[in-house]
Design a protein around this motif. Structure first.
Motif, PDB file in Angstrom:
ATOM      1  N   TYR A  52       1.136  -1.103  -0.013  1.00  0.00           N
ATOM      2  CA  TYR A  52      -0.009   0.091   0.116  1.00  0.00           C
ATOM      3  C   TYR A  52       0.765   1.154  -0.156  1.00  0.00           C
ATOM      4  O   TYR A  52       1.916   1.132   0.488  1.00  0.00           O
ATOM      5  CB  TYR A  52      -1.009   0.042   1.384  1.00  0.00           C
ATOM      6  N   GLN A  53       0.276   2.269  -0.602  1.00  0.00           N
ATOM      7  CA  GLN A  53       1.091   3.817  -0.609  1.00  0.00           C
ATOM      8  C   GLN A  53      -0.012   4.524  -0.011  1.00  0.00           C
ATOM      9  O   GLN A  53      -0.948   4.935  -0.522  1.00  0.00           O
ATOM     10  CB  GLN A  53       1.348   4.028  -2.108  1.00  0.00           C
ATOM     11  N   THR A  54       0.456   4.978   1.347  1.00  0.00           N
ATOM     12  CA  THR A  54      -0.504   5.847   1.993  1.00  0.00           C
ATOM     13  C   THR A  54      -0.016   6.499   2.743  1.00  0.00           C
ATOM     14  O   THR A  54       1.310   6.758   2.989  1.00  0.00           O
ATOM     15  CB  THR A  54      -1.544   5.044   2.881  1.00  0.00           C
ATOM     16  N   ASP A  55      -0.464   7.819   3.528  1.00  0.00           N
ATOM     17  CA  ASP A  55       0.035   8.754   4.240  1.00  0.00           C
ATOM     18  C   ASP A  55       0.321   8.260   5.791  1.00  0.00           C
ATOM     19  O   ASP A  55       1.252   8.830   6.348  1.00  0.00           O
ATOM     20  CB  ASP A  55      -0.942   9.935   4.585  1.00  0.00           C
ATOM     21  N   SER A  56      -0.331   7.206   6.257  1.00  0.00           N
ATOM     22  CA  SER A  56      -0.219   6.750   7.580  1.00  0.00           C
ATOM     23  C   SER A  56      -0.305   5.341   7.773  1.00  0.00           C
ATOM     24  O   SER A  56      -1.075   4.466   7.012  1.00  0.00           O
ATOM     25  CB  SER A  56      -0.937   7.571   8.486  1.00  0.00           C
ATOM     26  N   PHE A  57       0.111   4.632   8.891  1.00  0.00           N
ATOM     27  CA  PHE A  57      -0.232   3.174   9.145  1.00  0.00           C
ATOM     28  C   PHE A  57      -1.682   3.099   9.521  1.00  0.00           C
ATOM     29  O   PHE A  57      -2.205   2.260   8.875  1.00  0.00           O
ATOM     30  CB  PHE A  57       0.631   3.008  10.624  1.00  0.00           C
ATOM     31  N   GLU A  58      -2.319   3.951   9.953  1.00  0.00           N
ATOM     32  CA  GLU A  58      -3.674   4.122  10.313  1.00  0.00           C
ATOM     33  C   GLU A  58      -4.764   4.149   9.025  1.00  0.00           C
ATOM     34  O   GLU A  58      -5.420   3.305   8.909  1.00  0.00           O
ATOM     35  CB  GLU A  58      -4.299   5.374  11.381  1.00  0.00           C
ATOM     36  N   ALA A  62      -6.917   1.027   7.639  1.00  0.00           N
ATOM     37  CA  ALA A  62      -8.315   1.235   7.554  1.00  0.00           C
ATOM     38  C   ALA A  62      -8.578   0.612   6.042  1.00  0.00           C
ATOM     39  O   ALA A  62      -9.620   0.009   6.011  1.00  0.00           O
ATOM     40  CB  ALA A  62      -8.625   2.603   7.458  1.00  0.00           C
ATOM     41  N   PHE A  63      -7.571   0.670   5.161  1.00  0.00           N
ATOM     42  CA  PHE A  63      -7.976   0.080   3.769  1.00  0.00           C
ATOM     43  C   PHE A  63      -7.827  -1.396   3.962  1.00  0.00           C
ATOM     44  O   PHE A  63      -8.849  -2.195   3.432  1.00  0.00           O
ATOM     45  CB  PHE A  63      -6.878   0.697   2.780  1.00  0.00           C
ATOM     46  N   PRO A  68     -12.178  -7.632   1.520  1.00  0.00           N
ATOM     47  CA  PRO A  68     -12.966  -8.697   1.772  1.00  0.00           C
ATOM     48  C   PRO A  68     -12.521 -10.124   2.407  1.00  0.00           C
ATOM     49  O   PRO A  68     -13.036 -10.492   3.244  1.00  0.00           O
ATOM     50  CB  PRO A  68     -13.596  -9.351   0.418  1.00  0.00           C
ATOM     51  N   TYR A  69     -11.206 -10.371   2.000  1.00  0.00           N
ATOM     52  CA  TYR A  69     -10.441 -11.177   2.767  1.00  0.00           C
ATOM     53  C   TYR A  69     -10.436 -11.076   4.315  1.00  0.00           C
ATOM     54  O   TYR A  69     -10.794 -12.061   5.159  1.00  0.00           O
ATOM     55  CB  TYR A  69      -9.132 -11.390   1.938  1.00  0.00           C
ATOM     56  N   VAL A  70     -10.213 -10.039   4.644  1.00  0.00           N
ATOM     57  CA  VAL A  70     -10.132  -9.574   6.024  1.00  0.00           C
ATOM     58  C   VAL A  70     -11.355  -9.564   6.630  1.00  0.00           C
ATOM     59  O   VAL A  70     -11.782 -10.228   7.775  1.00  0.00           O
ATOM     60  CB  VAL A  70      -9.234  -8.275   6.281  1.00  0.00           C
ATOM     61  N   GLU A  71     -12.161  -8.720   6.007  1.00  0.00           N
ATOM     62  CA  GLU A  71     -13.625  -8.855   6.512  1.00  0.00           C
ATOM     63  C   GLU A  71     -14.355 -10.005   6.753  1.00  0.00           C
ATOM     64  O   GLU A  71     -15.142 -10.158   7.841  1.00  0.00           O
ATOM     65  CB  GLU A  71     -14.736  -7.717   5.472  1.00  0.00           C
ATOM     66  N   ASN A  72     -14.152 -11.070   5.977  1.00  0.00           N
ATOM     67  CA  ASN A  72     -14.813 -12.379   6.093  1.00  0.00           C
ATOM     68  C   ASN A  72     -13.917 -13.236   6.733  1.00  0.00           C
ATOM     69  O   ASN A  72     -14.472 -14.637   6.545  1.00  0.00           O
ATOM     70  CB  ASN A  72     -15.277 -12.596   4.666  1.00  0.00           C
TER      71      ASN A  72
END
Length: 90
Positions: A52-58, A62-63, A68-72
């Protein structure tokens, strides 16, 4: 922007098969939005890796929670901030 290596170890193979189409659609959506730099499965079937390329760990976490793999419950996850060093193409 920061890079985060997200390991997605296999938790439930049956759920991984069932939710694979949703997972792949999610990854495509996130790539198109510029949040994923790279992704792929491990050839031994043990899981996969998403960069992932994001601004923060948080923001990254959140992403990951939207996957769906994590959600389920198909996969667990482990997040590591990654200081990428790129090879010189010359």
């Amino acid at each position: 922007m920061k890079f985060f290596a997200v390991l997605l170890p296999m938790r439930d193979e049956e759920k991984s098969v069932r939710f694979r189409p949703e997972h792949l659609a999610f990854l495509e959506q996130m790539r198109n939005a510029g949040h994923i730099y790279a992704n792929g499965k491990f050839t031994d079937g043990s899981g996969g890796l998403v960069i992932y390329q994001t601004d923060s760990f948080e923001q990254c976490e959140a992403f990951v929670h939207q996957d769906p793999y994590v959600e389920n419950g198909a996969r667990t996850y482990e997040i590591h901030e990654w200081e990428a060093v790129w090879a010189n193409p010359n």
